[in-house]
Design a protein around this motif. Structure first.
Motif, PDB file in Angstrom:
ATOM      1  N   LEU A  46      42.901  35.414  60.797  1.00  0.00           N
ATOM      2  CA  LEU A  46      43.473  34.307  60.973  1.00  0.00           C
ATOM      3  C   LEU A  46      42.630  33.674  58.823  1.00  0.00           C
ATOM      4  O   LEU A  46      43.769  33.068  58.687  1.00  0.00           O
ATOM      5  N   ARG A  47      42.195  33.790  58.420  1.00  0.00           N
ATOM      6  CA  ARG A  47      41.473  33.787  57.708  1.00  0.00           C
ATOM      7  C   ARG A  47      42.555  33.965  56.352  1.00  0.00           C
ATOM      8  O   ARG A  47      42.946  32.719  55.522  1.00  0.00           O
TER       9      ARG A  47
ATOM     10  N   GLY B 251      49.550  31.679  41.878  1.00  0.00           N
ATOM     11  CA  GLY B 251      49.578  32.981  41.278  1.00  0.00           C
ATOM     12  C   GLY B 251      48.300  34.525  41.521  1.00  0.00           C
ATOM     13  O   GLY B 251      48.462  35.117  41.768  1.00  0.00           O
ATOM     14  N   LEU B 252      47.377  33.575  40.256  1.00  0.00           N
ATOM     15  CA  LEU B 252      45.842  34.815  40.613  1.00  0.00           C
ATOM     16  C   LEU B 252      45.620  34.718  42.212  1.00  0.00           C
ATOM     17  O   LEU B 252      44.685  35.444  41.965  1.00  0.00           O
ATOM     18  N   SER B 253      45.304  33.375  42.434  1.00  0.00           N
ATOM     19  CA  SER B 253      45.239  33.397  44.584  1.00  0.00           C
ATOM     20  C   SER B 253      45.363  34.601  44.609  1.00  0.00           C
ATOM     21  O   SER B 253      44.660  34.875  45.846  1.00  0.00           O
ATOM     22  N   LEU B 254      46.719  34.699  44.798  1.00  0.00           N
ATOM     23  CA  LEU B 254      47.226  36.190  45.472  1.00  0.00           C
ATOM     24  C   LEU B 254      46.872  37.395  45.513  1.00  0.00           C
ATOM     25  O   LEU B 254      46.317  37.550  45.948  1.00  0.00           O
TER      26      LEU B 254
ATOM     27  N   GLN C 233      37.285  33.780  47.458  1.00  0.00           N
ATOM     28  CA  GLN C 233      36.082  33.015  47.159  1.00  0.00           C
ATOM     29  C   GLN C 233      36.315  32.136  45.972  1.00  0.00           C
ATOM     30  O   GLN C 233      35.902  31.452  44.922  1.00  0.00           O
ATOM     31  N   GLY C 234      37.810  32.214  45.580  1.00  0.00           N
ATOM     32  CA  GLY C 234      37.741  31.458  43.993  1.00  0.00           C
ATOM     33  C   GLY C 234      37.053  32.719  42.604  1.00  0.00           C
ATOM     34  O   GLY C 234      37.195  32.331  41.684  1.00  0.00           O
TER      35      GLY C 234
ATOM     36  N   THR D  44      28.723  40.235  36.668  1.00  0.00           N
ATOM     37  CA  THR D  44      28.509  39.963  38.400  1.00  0.00           C
ATOM     38  C   THR D  44      28.912  40.611  38.665  1.00  0.00           C
ATOM     39  O   THR D  44      29.518  40.767  40.073  1.00  0.00           O
ATOM     40  N   GLY D  45      30.425  41.596  37.855  1.00  0.00           N
ATOM     41  CA  GLY D  45      31.412  41.717  38.668  1.00  0.00           C
ATOM     42  C   GLY D  45      32.506  41.361  39.086  1.00  0.00           C
ATOM     43  O   GLY D  45      33.423  41.823  39.427  1.00  0.00           O
ATOM     44  N   LYS D  46      32.316  39.805  39.186  1.00  0.00           N
ATOM     45  CA  LYS D  46      33.797  38.808  39.184  1.00  0.00           C
ATOM     46  C   LYS D  46      33.675  37.763  38.372  1.00  0.00           C
ATOM     47  O   LYS D  46      33.343  37.101  37.471  1.00  0.00           O
ATOM     48  N   ILE D  47      34.765  37.416  38.648  1.00  0.00           N
ATOM     49  CA  ILE D  47      35.612  36.275  37.177  1.00  0.00           C
ATOM     50  C   ILE D  47      35.948  35.109  37.945  1.00  0.00           C
ATOM     51  O   ILE D  47      36.704  35.420  39.234  1.00  0.00           O
ATOM     52  N   LYS D  48      34.903  33.693  37.880  1.00  0.00           N
ATOM     53  CA  LYS D  48      35.730  32.323  38.485  1.00  0.00           C
ATOM     54  C   LYS D  48      38.135  32.219  37.731  1.00  0.00           C
ATOM     55  O   LYS D  48      38.481  32.523  36.511  1.00  0.00           O
TER      56      LYS D  48
END
Length: 739
Positions: free
Chosen positions: A359-360, A461-464, A470-471, A520-524
């Motif tokens: 659903l999300r 495009g990046l959000s896909l 979580q952005g 942290t292994g992730k980028i905004k």
């Protein structure tokens, strides 16, 4: 009067009575107090041992009238010992980082005892009476030691652990596998016959035919892209159509109810000639209700964002009712008669909650599609340009057409609803410069609109690729994005597909090195859009990009091949990893051994060797020493004791290696005191005895300071800077005279 003064003094000296008063069912207590009786509150850094006695929490009670600070313990009535000591006899205390082996002998805890008079540091072990071995070695015979990142296969043969042995004299790197006695295949290939290897992104349909995986085969000589399907020998249909007869195709967003009637899928049929939009439903023969209403009686409809609690009372759905006259917003819940707590946290679905996760995901996909539809397309942008050009106001400013505020608003009314957010006074004021008529440049405004549209398109495009929703993007998400972007960049057409994985790794490391300083292994996604890296990457769409621009662009093919080529050249034993000796030849080969030791201590290595990813971080730090992220990387290596600052000892430790290199090259060593004074003069730290990372960044001299401490060539350049400047000016003068 005197009694009142005494009572006020008593209140000031008893924290438990500071907030005396009526504490009842509807009274709230600050969190730094707790309640011990109906009318008594105590600050949390006290606890109560009797009615009138409070003790600070860093004390504890050992008798009725005796309290001891918690960093002491009691061994007798009158003796207290600090907790970092322990007692071995009546009058003898030992620090806890020692232990006692005899009456007069103490040993530091990082030693252990192997005989009466022999102690060994814990990072050694003993294999005979006089032989100690460091723990990162092991012994295979009386006189032979092997580093733990090797293993022994015969008397004289050692193999690095990232190799394996397939025969007496044959060793294979672990990223190969063996398919016959003398044949080894890289793991990103597979074997379909004795002499044929196929990259894994192809599959084989016959002896001599390979098909990319995004095609499938429908006959001997016919391949179809996967977004088509075949309905006859010569007919292909895009997958967003379906076939209802030999010559009739229907777009999938229609369905057919008779030979000549098609209905858009957002309608449904309730009788032969009646179709209802799907956002209506039917409650009787002639009555249809919009879906955002529901019916509670024959003549009463209620919007769905209300619900009914009595005949005449409706409550918005974001409220719920707790009593006849009390409503609470749903993002609060009630814990007592007068206490509400906000619902400030909504948890994400767990891994086993598949339905909620789906659903999300669907909600995010619908949201991104809606946002995408709100953006201007090429036709609308072209129409906007025509309107702006048509409403320009003379005279022109140089070659630029200008527009006044009145014409600006007029264009906004004609341009359509999607353009409204661009035609505001705020945007106009941003672009307003020193025009004497109060106008703005049409080209500047149109570029502003284009930039905004591009940013939103890129964000979507990046959000896909944001799997977590979580952005932010993880490393694997960004790798997928860049891998799918490569075919759209003409400047990368010459790259071999076997190099794609190395290119993607090279590109992704720059994003994570500079935008993820805490690792942290992730980028905004916001940070990716705000920095210039994405612009540099998309600059490769320009087919006529100059050679100078390509060389200065980290993401270009020449730059990626240069970095990878350097890595291969340094790797003398061709095992895919770099040892400290191999890395020492980096650049001009003048990095100090002390600095390289710190690199291998702090950075991620495999059996003491560096892989390509770690090497990329190393290169990015040394090639961008002015950047805060690069200074943070080098500062961590210089800060040996992890104190958060560099003192004179640390500076001397690293500069001593520079002095040793100068002696080797036959140069007279420079005095450390002179260099130390120059470094502190350059940086001007807040504390005159310590240099922090922030001091280096603020000074703007971080690149010079680090070069002095880690690289002989960098120190020589600094030391001879005046001579170099003089030579440059003389050469410039000579060139001008020749001209």
């Amino acid at each position: 009067m005197e009694r009142r003064r005494k009572r006020r003094k008593h209140l000031q000296t008893h924290p438990s009575l500071l907030l005396q008063g009526e504490v009842s069912y509807s009274t709230f207590i600050p969190r730094f107090y707790y309640r011990v009786s109906y009318s008594t509150l105590i600050p949390r850094f006290y606890y109560r041992v009797s009615y009138s006695t409070l003790i600070p929490r860093f004390y504890y009670r050992v008798s009725y009238s005796t309290f001891i600070p918690r960093f002491y313990y009691r061994v007798s009535y009158s003796t207290l010992i600090p907790r970092f000591y322990y007692r071995v006899s009546y009058s003898t205390l030992i620090p806890r980082f020692y232990y006692r082996v005899s009456y007069s002998t103490l040993i530091p805890r990082f030693y252990y005892r192997v005989s009466y008079s022999t102690f060994i540091p814990r990072f050694y072990y003993r294999v005979s009476y006089s032989t100690l071995i460091p723990r990162f070695y092991y012994r295979v015979s009386y006189s032979t030691l092997i580093p733990r990142f090797y293993y022994r296969v015969s008397y004289s043969t050692l193999i690095p652990r990232f190799y394996y042995r397939v025969s007496y004299s044959t060793f294979i790197p672990r990223f190969y596998y063996r398919v016959s006695y003398s044949t080894f295949i890289p793991r990103f290939y597979y074997r379909v016959s004795y002499s044929t290897l196929i990259p894994r992104f192809y599959y084989r349909v016959s002896y001599s035919t390979l098909i990319p995986r995004f095609y499938y085969r429908v006959s001997y000589s016919t391949l179809i892209p996967r977004f088509y399907y075949r309905v006859s020998y010569s007919t292909l249909i895009p997958r967003f159509y379906y076939r209802v007869s030999y010559s009739t195709l229907i777009p999938r967003f229609y369905y057919r109810v008779s030979y000549s009637t098609l209905i858009p899928r957002f309608y449904y049929r309730v009788s032969y000639s009646t179709f209802i939009p799907r956002f209506y439903y039917r409650v009787s023969y002639s009555t249809f209700i919009p879906r955002f209403y529901y019916r509670v009686s024959y003549s009463t409809l209620i919007p769905r964002f209300y619900y009914r609690v009595s005949y005449s009372t409706l409550i918005p759905r974001f409220y719920y009712r707790v009593s006849y006259s009390t409503l609470i917003p749903r993002f609060y819940y009630r814990v007592s008669y007068s206490t509400l707590i906000p619902r400030f946290y909504y948890r994400l679905p767990a891994e086993d909650e598949v339905l909620l996760q789906k659903l999300r995901e669907e909600s995010r996909a619908v949201f991104l599609q809606r946002k995408s539809r709100e953006l201007l397309d090429n036709e609308e942008l072209q129409n906007l340009w025509f309107l702006l050009d048509k409403n320009q106001v003379p005279p022109t400013a140089g070659d630029e057409a200008m527009i006044s505020y009145e014409s600006f608003l007029k264009v906004g009314e004609k341009a359509g609803s999607k353009c409204k957010l661009f035609f505001t006074a705020r945007v106009y004021a941003k672009l307003l410069h020193n025009d004497p008529y109060g106008r703005i440049s049409i080209m500047q405004f149109f570029n502003y609109v284009m930039r905004k549209v591009w940013l939103h398109q890129t964000r979507i495009g990046l959000s896909l690729y944001d799997v977590a929703g979580q952005g932010y993007l993880r490393e694997s998400d960004l790798e997928n994005y860049i891998l799918e972007l490569i075919p759209t960049l003409p400047q990368l057409d010459g790259l071999e597909k076997s190099f794609y994985s190395f290119y993607v790794c090279t590109a992704v490391r720059k994003f994570f090195f500079f935008l993820d300083p805490l690792r942290t292994g992730k980028i905004k996604i916001q940070d990716i859009l705000a920095c210039s890296f994405l612009d540099d990457l998309l600059e490769l769409r320009d087919e006529e990009l100059s050679k100078e621009s390509q060389e200065s662009n980290w993401f270009s093919a020449p730059s990626a091949l240069r970095v990878y080529g350097q890595y291969l050249n340094l790797d003398k034993d061709h095992n895919g990893m770099l040892s400290k000796e191999e890395l020492s030849r980096y650049g001009t080969g003048t990095l100090t051994s002390v600095f390289l030791d710190r690199v291998y201590q702090e950075c991620l290595t495999y059996d003491g060797e560096m892989d390509y990813k770690t090497y990329l971080d190393f290169v990015l730090a040394l090639e961008n020493r002015k950047e805060p992220a690069a200074l943070q990387y080098i500062f961590k290596l210089l800060d040996m004791e992890n104190k958060g600052y560099l003192n004179v000892f640390a500076l001397n430790y690293f500069f001593r290696a520079i002095q040793e290199q100068m002696k080797i090259h036959g140069q007279e060593p420079v005095s450390f005191q002179d260099v130390k004074d120059e470094i502190f003069d350059m940086v001007k730290p807040r504390d005159p005895y310590k240099i922090t990372l922030q001091d280096l960044v603020n000074s703007g001299q971080g690149d010079t300071v680090t070069s002095i401490l880690i690289d002989l060539n960098g120190f020589w350049t600094y030391e001879n800077r005046e001579v170099l400047v003089t030579n440059d000016s003389e050469n410039t003068t000579a060139d001008l005279e020749d001209t």
